[in-house]
Design a protein around this motif. Structure first.
Motif, PDB file in Angstrom:
ATOM      1  N   VAL A   3       0.851  -1.179   0.000  1.00 29.73           N
ATOM      2  CA  VAL A   3       0.000   0.000   0.000  1.00 29.73           C
ATOM      3  C   VAL A   3       0.891   1.234   0.000  1.00 29.73           C
ATOM      4  N   ARG A   4       0.559   2.178  -0.847  1.00 27.44           N
ATOM      5  CA  ARG A   4       1.284   3.440  -0.909  1.00 27.44           C
ATOM      6  C   ARG A   4       0.330   4.564  -0.491  1.00 27.44           C
ATOM      7  N   MET A  10      -4.515  19.500  -2.926  1.00 24.27           N
ATOM      8  CA  MET A  10      -5.927  19.768  -3.184  1.00 24.27           C
ATOM      9  C   MET A  10      -6.396  19.243  -4.537  1.00 24.27           C
ATOM     10  N   GLY A  11      -5.544  18.517  -5.265  1.00 27.96           N
ATOM     11  CA  GLY A  11      -5.988  18.000  -6.546  1.00 27.96           C
ATOM     12  C   GLY A  11      -4.842  17.737  -7.486  1.00 27.96           C
ATOM     13  N   PRO A  12      -5.152  17.433  -8.755  1.00 26.66           N
ATOM     14  CA  PRO A  12      -4.115  17.081  -9.727  1.00 26.66           C
ATOM     15  C   PRO A  12      -3.015  18.123  -9.856  1.00 26.66           C
ATOM     16  N   GLN A  13      -3.341  19.403  -9.662  1.00 32.64           N
ATOM     17  CA  GLN A  13      -2.359  20.463  -9.831  1.00 32.64           C
ATOM     18  C   GLN A  13      -1.298  20.466  -8.736  1.00 32.64           C
ATOM     19  N   HIS A  14      -1.532  19.748  -7.634  1.00 30.40           N
ATOM     20  CA  HIS A  14      -0.595  19.735  -6.517  1.00 30.40           C
ATOM     21  C   HIS A  14       0.177  18.426  -6.396  1.00 30.40           C
ATOM     22  N   VAL A  15      -0.068  17.487  -7.278  1.00 27.96           N
ATOM     23  CA  VAL A  15       0.622  16.199  -7.193  1.00 27.96           C
ATOM     24  C   VAL A  15       2.095  16.395  -7.519  1.00 27.96           C
ATOM     25  N   THR A  16       2.968  16.031  -6.591  1.00 32.15           N
ATOM     26  CA  THR A  16       4.400  16.202  -6.806  1.00 32.15           C
ATOM     27  C   THR A  16       4.916  15.148  -7.784  1.00 32.15           C
ATOM     28  N   PRO A  17       6.057  15.390  -8.424  1.00 31.08           N
ATOM     29  CA  PRO A  17       6.623  14.376  -9.314  1.00 31.08           C
ATOM     30  C   PRO A  17       6.857  13.038  -8.617  1.00 31.08           C
ATOM     31  N   GLU A  18       7.266  13.068  -7.354  1.00 31.22           N
ATOM     32  CA  GLU A  18       7.489  11.828  -6.608  1.00 31.22           C
ATOM     33  C   GLU A  18       6.194  11.048  -6.438  1.00 31.22           C
ATOM     34  N   VAL A  19       5.120  11.746  -6.057  1.00 32.53           N
ATOM     35  CA  VAL A  19       3.832  11.080  -5.882  1.00 32.53           C
ATOM     36  C   VAL A  19       3.290  10.607  -7.227  1.00 32.53           C
ATOM     37  N   ALA A  20       3.460  11.407  -8.266  1.00 30.03           N
ATOM     38  CA  ALA A  20       2.986  11.009  -9.597  1.00 30.03           C
ATOM     39  C   ALA A  20       3.648   9.715 -10.056  1.00 30.03           C
ATOM     40  N   GLU A  21       4.955   9.619  -9.855  1.00 27.06           N
ATOM     41  CA  GLU A  21       5.665   8.393 -10.255  1.00 27.06           C
ATOM     42  C   GLU A  21       5.179   7.198  -9.456  1.00 27.06           C
ATOM     43  N   ALA A  22       4.974   7.396  -8.157  1.00 27.06           N
ATOM     44  CA  ALA A  22       4.486   6.304  -7.315  1.00 27.06           C
ATOM     45  C   ALA A  22       3.094   5.870  -7.735  1.00 27.06           C
ATOM     46  N   LEU A  23       2.219   6.838  -8.016  1.00 26.16           N
ATOM     47  CA  LEU A  23       0.847   6.510  -8.393  1.00 26.16           C
ATOM     48  C   LEU A  23       0.798   5.740  -9.699  1.00 26.16           C
TER      49      LEU A  23
END
Length: 252
Positions: A3-4, A10-23
């Motif tokens: 589980v990650r 507050m939404g897609p505009q705030h997703v960091t590159p690290e979180v985006a790669e993990a997702l």
């Protein structure tokens, strides 16, 4: 099974590159739906769609909200509801396995129960988990008002609206207040407030000034935020009148 736990602001505009790669590396994301028209779930869905990840939705279990419940009955109802939600999550994880994401508003470190939930799930099923940070509401509040939350060499106290008066009585005089659901500011008329709702999202509104001068504007702005987004998440920094307003760089 993994589980990650991913903070997404507050939404897609705030997703960091690290979180985006993990997702993007997850097999699916898991979320609960509260009611038929869950606008908060829609934001999680937008985050998943932006990164090509399936969102698996479980219905939030019903909770006994009978008006006649005493304290013991209320606590029992909450415990039953919480256990039912854990069971719903567990059923999906055991059926699907793989790598699952839990998407957390703001940052998982502040007033969010996802880490505790996953730890409890891990007590009954074999899983490992990690946590990646997101942009938090206090960060957004400071940025939008162009302030520093604390003064030179001084602390900032992070608390909830329910504990505000207790913490002030205990000596706190510079506080970030979260989980508001509206707040009683009687007695704080001479304090300075920096308030924000839905920061970085639909229905963003800001109010700042002496509490006594801006209370009506704050109530109006909160109502507008809820009308525009269908929901409202707000917080504020409040500072005692004997403290100067300047931040740590000397900017008012």
């Amino acid at each position: 099974m993994k589980v990650r736990i991913l903070g997404f602001g507050m939404g897609p505009q705030h997703v960091t590159p690290e979180v985006a790669e993990a997702l993007r590396g997850c097999d699916y994301a898991l979320a609960v739906q509260k009611g038929d028209d869950d606008s908060l779930l829609a934001v999680r869905r937008a985050v998943c769609e932006a990164h090509g990840v399936e969102l698996v939705v479980v219905r939030d279990p019903e909770r006994d909200r009978s008006p006649g419940l005493d304290r013991a009955g209320y606590e029992g109802a909450v415990a039953d509801w919480y256990d039912a939600r854990l069971t719903a999550y567990r059923d999906v994880l055991e059926e699907r396995g793989g790598v699952a994401a839990f998407l957390v508003w703001g940052d998982p470190s502040l007033y969010d129960g996802t880490i505790r939930i996953v730890e409890e799930l891990g007590a009954t099923i074999d899983l490992e988990f990690d946590v990646l940070p997101g942009i938090s509401a206090p960060q957004m509040l400071a940025a939008r008002h162009r302030i520093v939350l604390h003064q030179v060499g001084k602390p900032v106290h992070v608390t909830t609206a329910r504990r505000l008066r207790h913490d002030v009585t205990s000596g706190q005089n510079n506080l970030v207040v979260m989980l508001t659901s509206g707040v009683d500011l009687d007695g704080f008329e001479d304090w300075h407030i920096w308030w924000g709702a839905n920061l970085g999202g639909v229905g963003e509104h800001l109010v700042s000034g002496r509490v006594g001068a801006v209370r009506s504007a704050l109530v109006e702005a909160r109502a507008k935020a809820k009308a525009e987004a269908g929901w409202v998440m707000d917080l504020f920094l409040i500072r005692a009148p004997e403290l100067p307003l300047e931040d740590s760089d000397g900017a008012a």
